[in-house]
Design a protein around this motif. Structure first.
Motif, PDB file in Angstrom:
ATOM      1  N   ARG A  50      27.230  25.238 -12.696  1.00  0.00           N
ATOM      2  CA  ARG A  50      26.376  24.362 -13.507  1.00  0.00           C
ATOM      3  C   ARG A  50      27.234  23.422 -14.361  1.00  0.00           C
ATOM      4  N   GLN A  53      28.660  20.723 -12.081  1.00  0.00           N
ATOM      5  CA  GLN A  53      27.561  19.845 -11.707  1.00  0.00           C
ATOM      6  C   GLN A  53      27.286  18.838 -12.827  1.00  0.00           C
ATOM      7  N   ALA A  54      27.146  19.325 -14.036  1.00  0.00           N
ATOM      8  CA  ALA A  54      26.842  18.443 -15.174  1.00  0.00           C
ATOM      9  C   ALA A  54      27.961  17.430 -15.417  1.00  0.00           C
ATOM     10  N   ALA A  66      21.882  16.260  -8.891  1.00  0.00           N
ATOM     11  CA  ALA A  66      21.391  17.621  -8.695  1.00  0.00           C
ATOM     12  C   ALA A  66      20.249  17.618  -7.685  1.00  0.00           C
ATOM     13  N   GLU A  68      16.673  18.731  -6.527  1.00  0.00           N
ATOM     14  CA  GLU A  68      15.483  18.984  -7.336  1.00  0.00           C
ATOM     15  C   GLU A  68      15.127  20.468  -7.344  1.00  0.00           C
ATOM     16  N   ALA A  70      14.623  24.534  -8.346  1.00  0.00           N
ATOM     17  CA  ALA A  70      15.433  25.723  -8.629  1.00  0.00           C
ATOM     18  C   ALA A  70      16.821  25.648  -8.022  1.00  0.00           C
ATOM     19  N   TRP A  71      16.941  25.069  -6.822  1.00  0.00           N
ATOM     20  CA  TRP A  71      18.258  24.964  -6.195  1.00  0.00           C
ATOM     21  C   TRP A  71      19.207  24.156  -7.082  1.00  0.00           C
ATOM     22  N   GLY A  72      18.745  23.058  -7.598  1.00  0.00           N
ATOM     23  CA  GLY A  72      19.567  22.236  -8.477  1.00  0.00           C
ATOM     24  C   GLY A  72      19.916  22.938  -9.767  1.00  0.00           C
ATOM     25  N   ARG A  73      19.000  23.728 -10.290  1.00  0.00           N
ATOM     26  CA  ARG A  73      19.287  24.482 -11.523  1.00  0.00           C
ATOM     27  C   ARG A  73      20.329  25.566 -11.285  1.00  0.00           C
ATOM     28  N   ARG A  74      20.574  25.917 -10.031  1.00  0.00           N
ATOM     29  CA  ARG A  74      21.611  26.901  -9.700  1.00  0.00           C
ATOM     30  C   ARG A  74      22.928  26.234  -9.310  1.00  0.00           C
ATOM     31  N   THR A  77      24.211  20.523  -5.503  1.00  0.00           N
ATOM     32  CA  THR A  77      24.410  19.122  -5.881  1.00  0.00           C
ATOM     33  C   THR A  77      24.624  18.250  -4.654  1.00  0.00           C
TER      34      THR A  77
END
Length: 108
Positions: A50, A53-54, A66, A68, A70-74, A77
């Motif tokens: 994460r 990614q950020a 990212a 979209e 849940a995958w992106g929140r994990r 990218t």
């Protein structure tokens, strides 16, 4: 960069095996996917931390975004290949490889 560049660079990393899922080529280390190639869209989806990614999205929003949901929140990218050069692609693949490779795997 082109899809064949992703294949060449990903396969050069230790213990990488090319597979496929959902109709897309993927790259795995010890059975864990670290990158999926979307050939027609000329993009690669990478498993980053994460924090990485950020950082990469903030630094290079034209290259990275990212996924979209849940995958992106994990950490998954997108890297747009048409915006990437070889150094950026290799750095991203290596970061994704390191994210999923076992801790005892030789680090590069």
């Amino acid at each position: 960069m082109k899809p064949e560049d992703v294949r060449r660079l990903a396969r050069a990393l230790p213990e990488v095996v090319e597979g496929a899922h959902s109709g897309h080529p993927d790259f795995r280390v010890w059975g864990r996917i670290f990158a999926t190639l979307w050939v027609e869209e000329e993009r690669v989806v990478l498993r980053l931390s994460r924090a990485q990614q950020a950082e990469w999205i903030e630094a290079e929003p034209d290259r990275f975004e990212a996924i979209e949901g849940a995958w992106g929140r994990r950490g998954w990218t997108n890297l747009n290949l048409w915006e990437a050069d070889e150094d950026a692609l290799l750095a991203a693949l290596l970061a994704a490889w390191r994210e999923v490779a076992p801790a005892d795997e030789d680090r590069i």
